[in-house]
Write a protein that holds these residues in place. Structure first.
Motif, PDB file in Angstrom:
ATOM      1  N   HIS A  63      64.482  35.280 -12.717  1.00  0.00           N
ATOM      2  CA  HIS A  63      63.768  34.670 -11.592  1.00  0.00           C
ATOM      3  C   HIS A  63      64.693  33.731 -10.824  1.00  0.00           C
ATOM      4  O   HIS A  63      64.629  33.653  -9.605  1.00  0.00           O
ATOM      5  CB  HIS A  63      62.532  33.898 -12.065  1.00  0.00           C
ATOM      6  N   GLN A  64      65.531  33.016 -11.540  1.00  0.00           N
ATOM      7  CA  GLN A  64      66.451  32.085 -10.886  1.00  0.00           C
ATOM      8  C   GLN A  64      67.510  32.822 -10.079  1.00  0.00           C
ATOM      9  O   GLN A  64      67.958  32.335  -9.057  1.00  0.00           O
ATOM     10  CB  GLN A  64      67.144  31.204 -11.915  1.00  0.00           C
ATOM     11  N   SER A  66      67.197  35.880  -8.745  1.00  0.00           N
ATOM     12  CA  SER A  66      66.628  36.784  -7.749  1.00  0.00           C
ATOM     13  C   SER A  66      66.463  36.074  -6.408  1.00  0.00           C
ATOM     14  O   SER A  66      65.929  34.975  -6.326  1.00  0.00           O
ATOM     15  CB  SER A  66      65.264  37.294  -8.231  1.00  0.00           C
ATOM     16  N   SER A  69      62.765  35.737  -5.623  1.00  0.00           N
ATOM     17  CA  SER A  69      61.994  35.021  -6.631  1.00  0.00           C
ATOM     18  C   SER A  69      61.140  33.914  -6.016  1.00  0.00           C
ATOM     19  O   SER A  69      61.455  33.355  -4.985  1.00  0.00           O
ATOM     20  CB  SER A  69      62.948  34.397  -7.643  1.00  0.00           C
ATOM     21  N   GLU A  70      60.058  33.611  -6.696  1.00  0.00           N
ATOM     22  CA  GLU A  70      59.235  32.470  -6.301  1.00  0.00           C
ATOM     23  C   GLU A  70      59.767  31.258  -7.043  1.00  0.00           C
ATOM     24  O   GLU A  70      59.866  31.251  -8.255  1.00  0.00           O
ATOM     25  CB  GLU A  70      57.770  32.708  -6.671  1.00  0.00           C
ATOM     26  N   TRP A  71      60.095  30.217  -6.304  1.00  0.00           N
ATOM     27  CA  TRP A  71      60.702  29.036  -6.891  1.00  0.00           C
ATOM     28  C   TRP A  71      59.741  27.875  -7.033  1.00  0.00           C
ATOM     29  O   TRP A  71      60.013  26.936  -7.745  1.00  0.00           O
ATOM     30  CB  TRP A  71      61.890  28.603  -6.029  1.00  0.00           C
ATOM     31  N   PHE A  74      54.910  30.237 -10.399  1.00  0.00           N
ATOM     32  CA  PHE A  74      54.952  31.601 -10.898  1.00  0.00           C
ATOM     33  C   PHE A  74      53.558  32.192 -10.856  1.00  0.00           C
ATOM     34  O   PHE A  74      52.565  31.481 -11.006  1.00  0.00           O
ATOM     35  CB  PHE A  74      55.453  31.637 -12.346  1.00  0.00           C
ATOM     36  N   LEU A  79      54.121  37.029 -14.741  1.00  0.00           N
ATOM     37  CA  LEU A  79      55.090  36.437 -15.651  1.00  0.00           C
ATOM     38  C   LEU A  79      54.771  36.797 -17.101  1.00  0.00           C
ATOM     39  O   LEU A  79      55.664  37.162 -17.870  1.00  0.00           O
ATOM     40  CB  LEU A  79      55.125  34.919 -15.478  1.00  0.00           C
ATOM     41  N   GLN A  82      55.867  40.304 -17.834  1.00  0.00           N
ATOM     42  CA  GLN A  82      57.312  40.394 -17.997  1.00  0.00           C
ATOM     43  C   GLN A  82      57.750  39.855 -19.360  1.00  0.00           C
ATOM     44  O   GLN A  82      58.595  40.456 -20.021  1.00  0.00           O
ATOM     45  CB  GLN A  82      58.018  39.621 -16.873  1.00  0.00           C
TER      46      GLN A  82
END
Length: 128
Positions: A63-64, A66, A69-71, A74, A79, A82
């Protein structure tokens, strides 16, 4: 272990610790909530460390890295899917390779993890 067992045994803990990977420093309230959830699990610091390194970091570090990614937050359901998928495959050579590279997948949040573990020690009445 099946997917439902993973969710039952680890789901709350995984979701509680996921904010360590967000694009902001956890607040006092975030840390307090994480400590509260960690305290409900009968895990040693060593067990927590390996859960962080093997069960969570390989998924969360993606995620970091990508761009899409949503920062800020989540999607808990996505999530969880995954994390469960990763952990269902975490056997044999996969487990060993993630253990080998766990320093890379945890380095961006290591300072947050260390802060959390210090707070867990204080909550448990142990020396930091």
């Amino acid at each position: 272990m099946n997917a439902q067992q993973l969710v039952d045994e680890r789901g709350d803990l995984w979701l509680a610790l996921a904010p360590l990977w967000l694009d902001r420093e956890p607040s006092e309230r975030d840390y307090a909530g994480m400590v509260e959830v960690v305290q409900r699990y009968d895990m040693t610091l060593n067990e927590l460390e390996w859960m962080f390194r093997l069960e969570m970091a390989p998924v969360m570090s993606r995620h970091q890295l990508s761009i899409a990614s949503e920062w800020r937050q989540f999607d808990d359901r996505k999530l969880m899917q995954q994390l469960v998928n990763h952990n269902m495959r975490l056997k044999g050579w996969r487990r060993k390779s993630w253990a080998l590279f766990s320093g890379l997948t945890t380095m961006m949040v290591r300072h947050r993890w260390n802060e959390l573990m210090n707070r867990v020690l204080v909550a448990r009445g142990e020396q930091v």
